[in-house]
Design a protein around this motif. Structure first.
Motif, PDB file in Angstrom:
ATOM      1  N   GLN A 328      11.089 -15.283   3.605  1.00 41.28           N
ATOM      2  CA  GLN A 328      10.417 -14.788   2.401  1.00 41.28           C
ATOM      3  C   GLN A 328       9.139 -14.023   2.763  1.00 41.28           C
ATOM      4  O   GLN A 328       8.832 -12.972   2.164  1.00 41.28           O
ATOM      5  N   ALA A 329       8.400 -14.551   3.752  1.00 40.14           N
ATOM      6  CA  ALA A 329       7.208 -13.838   4.220  1.00 40.14           C
ATOM      7  C   ALA A 329       7.587 -12.474   4.788  1.00 40.14           C
ATOM      8  O   ALA A 329       6.881 -11.478   4.593  1.00 40.14           O
ATOM      9  N   HIS A 330       8.722 -12.432   5.454  1.00 38.72           N
ATOM     10  CA  HIS A 330       9.210 -11.190   6.053  1.00 38.72           C
ATOM     11  C   HIS A 330       9.534 -10.148   4.986  1.00 38.72           C
ATOM     12  O   HIS A 330       9.305  -8.943   5.185  1.00 38.72           O
ATOM     13  N   VAL A 331      10.056 -10.581   3.860  1.00 36.96           N
ATOM     14  CA  VAL A 331      10.386  -9.643   2.785  1.00 36.96           C
ATOM     15  C   VAL A 331       9.119  -9.078   2.145  1.00 36.96           C
ATOM     16  O   VAL A 331       9.045  -7.881   1.824  1.00 36.96           O
ATOM     17  N   ALA A 332       8.102  -9.929   1.976  1.00 35.66           N
ATOM     18  CA  ALA A 332       6.923  -9.531   1.204  1.00 35.66           C
ATOM     19  C   ALA A 332       5.849  -8.820   2.019  1.00 35.66           C
ATOM     20  O   ALA A 332       5.163  -7.922   1.518  1.00 35.66           O
ATOM     21  N   THR A 333       5.672  -9.208   3.272  1.00 34.98           N
ATOM     22  CA  THR A 333       4.500  -8.764   4.035  1.00 34.98           C
ATOM     23  C   THR A 333       4.510  -7.286   4.436  1.00 34.98           C
ATOM     24  O   THR A 333       3.487  -6.602   4.288  1.00 34.98           O
ATOM     25  N   PRO A 334       5.606  -6.736   4.977  1.00 30.62           N
ATOM     26  CA  PRO A 334       5.539  -5.358   5.483  1.00 30.62           C
ATOM     27  C   PRO A 334       5.054  -4.330   4.460  1.00 30.62           C
ATOM     28  O   PRO A 334       4.219  -3.480   4.780  1.00 30.62           O
ATOM     29  N   LYS A 335       5.561  -4.395   3.230  1.00 27.96           N
ATOM     30  CA  LYS A 335       5.157  -3.388   2.242  1.00 27.96           C
ATOM     31  C   LYS A 335       3.665  -3.472   1.943  1.00 27.96           C
ATOM     32  O   LYS A 335       2.994  -2.447   1.768  1.00 27.96           O
ATOM     33  N   LEU A 336       3.132  -4.687   1.868  1.00 28.19           N
ATOM     34  CA  LEU A 336       1.704  -4.841   1.603  1.00 28.19           C
ATOM     35  C   LEU A 336       0.864  -4.153   2.675  1.00 28.19           C
ATOM     36  O   LEU A 336      -0.119  -3.474   2.376  1.00 28.19           O
ATOM     37  N   ILE A 337       1.264  -4.320   3.922  1.00 26.38           N
ATOM     38  CA  ILE A 337       0.485  -3.730   5.013  1.00 26.38           C
ATOM     39  C   ILE A 337       0.748  -2.233   5.141  1.00 26.38           C
ATOM     40  O   ILE A 337      -0.178  -1.439   5.394  1.00 26.38           O
ATOM     41  N   LEU A 338       1.987  -1.807   4.954  1.00 24.38           N
ATOM     42  CA  LEU A 338       2.270  -0.374   5.014  1.00 24.38           C
ATOM     43  C   LEU A 338       1.536   0.376   3.904  1.00 24.38           C
ATOM     44  O   LEU A 338       1.037   1.489   4.117  1.00 24.38           O
ATOM     45  N   ASP A 339       1.463  -0.227   2.714  1.00 23.30           N
ATOM     46  CA  ASP A 339       0.694   0.392   1.634  1.00 23.30           C
ATOM     47  C   ASP A 339      -0.779   0.484   2.012  1.00 23.30           C
ATOM     48  O   ASP A 339      -1.435   1.509   1.783  1.00 23.30           O
ATOM     49  N   ALA A 340      -1.307  -0.602   2.583  1.00 22.41           N
ATOM     50  CA  ALA A 340      -2.731  -0.623   2.944  1.00 22.41           C
ATOM     51  C   ALA A 340      -3.049   0.425   4.005  1.00 22.41           C
ATOM     52  O   ALA A 340      -4.056   1.145   3.903  1.00 22.41           O
ATOM     53  N   THR A 341      -2.198   0.543   5.014  1.00 21.22           N
ATOM     54  CA  THR A 341      -2.476   1.503   6.084  1.00 21.22           C
ATOM     55  C   THR A 341      -2.286   2.942   5.619  1.00 21.22           C
ATOM     56  O   THR A 341      -2.878   3.866   6.189  1.00 21.22           O
ATOM     57  N   SER A 342      -1.486   3.160   4.598  1.00 17.99           N
ATOM     58  CA  SER A 342      -1.347   4.492   4.018  1.00 17.99           C
ATOM     59  C   SER A 342      -2.525   4.819   3.106  1.00 17.99           C
ATOM     60  O   SER A 342      -3.059   5.937   3.121  1.00 17.99           O
ATOM     61  N   GLU A 343      -2.963   3.830   2.325  1.00 14.64           N
ATOM     62  CA  GLU A 343      -4.067   4.036   1.388  1.00 14.64           C
ATOM     63  C   GLU A 343      -5.396   4.264   2.106  1.00 14.64           C
ATOM     64  O   GLU A 343      -6.352   4.753   1.492  1.00 14.64           O
ATOM     65  N   LEU A 344      -5.457   3.936   3.384  1.00 19.41           N
ATOM     66  CA  LEU A 344      -6.661   4.211   4.165  1.00 19.41           C
ATOM     67  C   LEU A 344      -7.065   5.676   4.042  1.00 19.41           C
ATOM     68  O   LEU A 344      -8.254   6.009   3.983  1.00 19.41           O
ATOM     69  N   PHE A 345      -6.081   6.577   3.949  1.00 13.95           N
ATOM     70  CA  PHE A 345      -6.380   8.007   3.893  1.00 13.95           C
ATOM     71  C   PHE A 345      -6.895   8.439   2.523  1.00 13.95           C
ATOM     72  O   PHE A 345      -7.471   9.515   2.389  1.00 13.95           O
ATOM     73  N   ASP A 346      -6.705   7.599   1.513  1.00 14.12           N
ATOM     74  CA  ASP A 346      -7.156   7.952   0.167  1.00 14.12           C
ATOM     75  C   ASP A 346      -8.647   7.709  -0.043  1.00 14.12           C
ATOM     76  O   ASP A 346      -9.210   8.172  -1.037  1.00 14.12           O
ATOM     77  N   VAL A 347      -9.284   6.980   0.867  1.00 16.11           N
ATOM     78  CA  VAL A 347     -10.701   6.653   0.669  1.00 16.11           C
ATOM     79  C   VAL A 347     -11.614   7.678   1.318  1.00 16.11           C
ATOM     80  O   VAL A 347     -12.836   7.530   1.290  1.00 16.11           O
ATOM     81  N   THR A 348     -11.039   8.734   1.889  1.00 17.36           N
ATOM     82  CA  THR A 348     -11.853   9.760   2.529  1.00 17.36           C
ATOM     83  C   THR A 348     -11.201  11.113   2.285  1.00 17.36           C
ATOM     84  O   THR A 348     -10.369  11.255   1.391  1.00 17.36           O
ATOM     85  N   GLY A 349     -11.556  12.089   3.053  1.00 15.37           N
ATOM     86  CA  GLY A 349     -11.039  13.434   2.820  1.00 15.37           C
ATOM     87  C   GLY A 349     -10.136  13.914   3.930  1.00 15.37           C
ATOM     88  O   GLY A 349      -9.610  13.135   4.725  1.00 15.37           O
ATOM     89  N   ALA A 350      -9.985  15.248   4.002  1.00 13.60           N
ATOM     90  CA  ALA A 350      -9.078  15.849   4.980  1.00 13.60           C
ATOM     91  C   ALA A 350      -9.488  15.542   6.409  1.00 13.60           C
ATOM     92  O   ALA A 350      -8.657  15.574   7.328  1.00 13.60           O
ATOM     93  N   SER A 351     -10.753  15.218   6.623  1.00 14.01           N
ATOM     94  CA  SER A 351     -11.206  14.895   7.974  1.00 14.01           C
ATOM     95  C   SER A 351     -10.510  13.661   8.529  1.00 14.01           C
ATOM     96  O   SER A 351     -10.486  13.449   9.740  1.00 14.01           O
ATOM     97  N   ALA A 352      -9.913  12.865   7.634  1.00 14.83           N
ATOM     98  CA  ALA A 352      -9.249  11.638   8.070  1.00 14.83           C
ATOM     99  C   ALA A 352      -8.047  11.919   8.959  1.00 14.83           C
ATOM    100  O   ALA A 352      -7.626  11.053   9.738  1.00 14.83           O
ATOM    101  N   VAL A 353      -7.479  13.122   8.849  1.00 15.24           N
ATOM    102  CA  VAL A 353      -6.276  13.414   9.629  1.00 15.24           C
ATOM    103  C   VAL A 353      -6.603  14.006  10.991  1.00 15.24           C
ATOM    104  O   VAL A 353      -5.691  14.359  11.748  1.00 15.24           O
ATOM    105  N   SER A 354      -7.868  14.100  11.342  1.00 15.75           N
ATOM    106  CA  SER A 354      -8.246  14.586  12.658  1.00 15.75           C
ATOM    107  C   SER A 354      -7.673  13.670  13.733  1.00 15.75           C
ATOM    108  O   SER A 354      -7.804  12.442  13.671  1.00 15.75           O
ATOM    109  N   THR A 355      -7.029  14.253  14.715  1.00 18.60           N
ATOM    110  CA  THR A 355      -6.448  13.439  15.785  1.00 18.60           C
ATOM    111  C   THR A 355      -7.524  12.704  16.579  1.00 18.60           C
ATOM    112  O   THR A 355      -7.246  11.674  17.196  1.00 18.60           O
ATOM    113  N   SER A 356      -8.750  13.203  16.556  1.00 21.69           N
ATOM    114  CA  SER A 356      -9.823  12.529  17.294  1.00 21.69           C
ATOM    115  C   SER A 356     -10.141  11.166  16.691  1.00 21.69           C
ATOM    116  O   SER A 356     -10.626  10.272  17.391  1.00 21.69           O
ATOM    117  N   LYS A 357      -9.854  10.987  15.403  1.00 22.46           N
ATOM    118  CA  LYS A 357     -10.134   9.710  14.737  1.00 22.46           C
ATOM    119  C   LYS A 357      -8.975   8.725  14.865  1.00 22.46           C
ATOM    120  O   LYS A 357      -9.172   7.512  14.727  1.00 22.46           O
TER     121      LYS A 357
END
Length: 405
Positions: A328-357
């Protein structure tokens, strides 16, 4: 029933966290640069060995000071937040320590002292293809009165850092599969850093070649997973790594927002750290990570409950309790973390996609870990249990499926 943490268990965990936090913090330094330049973390693994981290599940009867499943997985989460590669590569080690506990006393007497000495274990179980389901193309063969190992493996996570490699093999005339434990530096053992995945690049998840490697007969054991917690333990290691990646992404998001002074022409004009909409984004990201961590910690407590002598569960009941919780943990956990790691880019601007970061490393690493076992199969298994009472089981094997299946 779920086992609830007590003040005593929390105090014990805090002691452990205080002990290892300085090591984790040291490992976190340079983690981004190591990924950018593909520098394998040999030094960081040694720090953990020196600190006694790799001994944490050795039983007291064999000289250890064992921690609970809950505490081990919480510590793995914190280690993964520092460097998810390092936490992931230790999965095979901790899993084999659990396997040692299931073996006869003489086997335990031989291997637990090695764990206490700081020696660690890697794995070589999976092959790229061509093996029939339930068998391997890697063979144990008798030669000149002894046993030798022949074959090639892939996805050998952690083995390049290890002292010993636990190799899954088959033997002609012997039912099932065996584990052959070989010295990582023995003649005929070759381990390559050729993992080409876009995430978790520093885990040593590449090819291992075994060319007539001598195997001590005492170091060959039959693989048995029926009614054991091995599958649940293996999967919970991965979920702990996922949660650690989420925590690292949450901390990165908070740091970016806290320090940002540049804003958008479409924004409020306020500093990002004072903008209610940005605060909400970080809050939602953090809540996803909190939920994922709560799920994984609860599942870890279920593993402890399954083995609690006071509950006295029979092996089949213990297996069901642990396996169902982790699935059950396996079903629920991945989406929560994948959403969080994707939403990281929403809290900043285009500079977030710089490969240096390298902010994409959080999503890439989470996506890679989440692919290890498809969620759909676990969700089906959980649904079948609640609808039909079917006990969750797995093939515990990877290979070519039969036509028509």
């Amino acid at each position: 029933m779920t086992i609830i943490a007590t003040a005593a268990t929390e105090s014990r965990y805090q002691q452990l966290l205080d002990r290892f936090s300085p090591v984790f913090a040291k490992i976190a330094e340079g983690s981004r640069e190591r990924e950018q330049n593909r520098i394998l973390p040999f030094e960081q693994v040694q720090w953990l060995k020196d600190a006694g981290f790799t001994t944490l599940r050795v039983p007291e009867s064999h000289g250890g000071s064992p921690v609970s499943h809950e505490h081990l997985f919480r510590l793995l989460i914190e280690l993964a937040a520092a460097d998810s590669n390092v936490a992931h590569l230790l999965r095979s080690h901790f899993s084999f320590v659990e396997t040692i506990s299931l073996q006869p006393e003489d086997f335990q007497d031989r291997w637990f002292p090695k764990v206490l000495q700081g020696q660690i274990f890697g794995n070589a179980a999976t092959e790229r293809g061509g093996n029939a389901l339930g068998t391997t193309n890697t063979k144990l063969v008798q030669s000149d009165g002894g046993w030798v190992l022949r074959g090639e493996k892939y996805y050998t996570t952690g083995s390049i850092f290890a002292d010993w490699v636990v190799v899954m093999a088959t033997t002609e005339g012997v039912e099932g599969r065996q584990y052959a434990i070989v010295d990582r530096h023995a003649e005929g053992v070759q381990i390559l850093d050729d993992w080409d995945g876009f995430g978790q690049p520093l885990t040593g998840t590449g090819t291992a070649i075994f060319n007539d490697v001598a195997v001590d007969p005492q170091n060959i054991i039959q693989r048995k997973v029926a009614s054991t917690l091995e599958p649940a333990f293996f999967q919970l290691c991965l979920l702990s790594v996922l949660v650690g990646i989420g925590k690292a992404a949450r901390n990165e998001a908070a740091g970016i927002v806290s320090n940002r002074t540049r804003t958008f022409n479409t924004g409020s004009g306020a500093l990002f750290k004072d903008d209610p909409q940005i605060q909400e984004l970080v809050g939602r990201l953090a809540a996803n990570v909190f939920a994922a961590e709560s799920i994984v910690v609860t599942a870890a407590r279920e593993l402890d409950a399954a083995l609690d002598p006071e509950l006295g569960l029979e092996p089949d009941a213990a297996y069901l309790r642990a396996e169902l919780a982790v699935q059950q943990a396996h079903v629920a956990t991945p989406k929560l973390i994948l959403d969080a790691t994707s939403e990281l880019f929403d809290v900043t601007g285009a500079s977030a996609v710089s490969t240096s970061k390298s902010l994409d490393r959080f999503w890439r690493n989470a996506r890679t870990v989440a692919t290890h076992n498809p969620v759909a199969f676990k969700a089906r298994s959980v649904g079948d249990y609640f609808i039909n009472g079917t006990v969750p089981t797995g093939l515990n094997s990877i290979g070519e499926a039969k036509a028509g299946k």
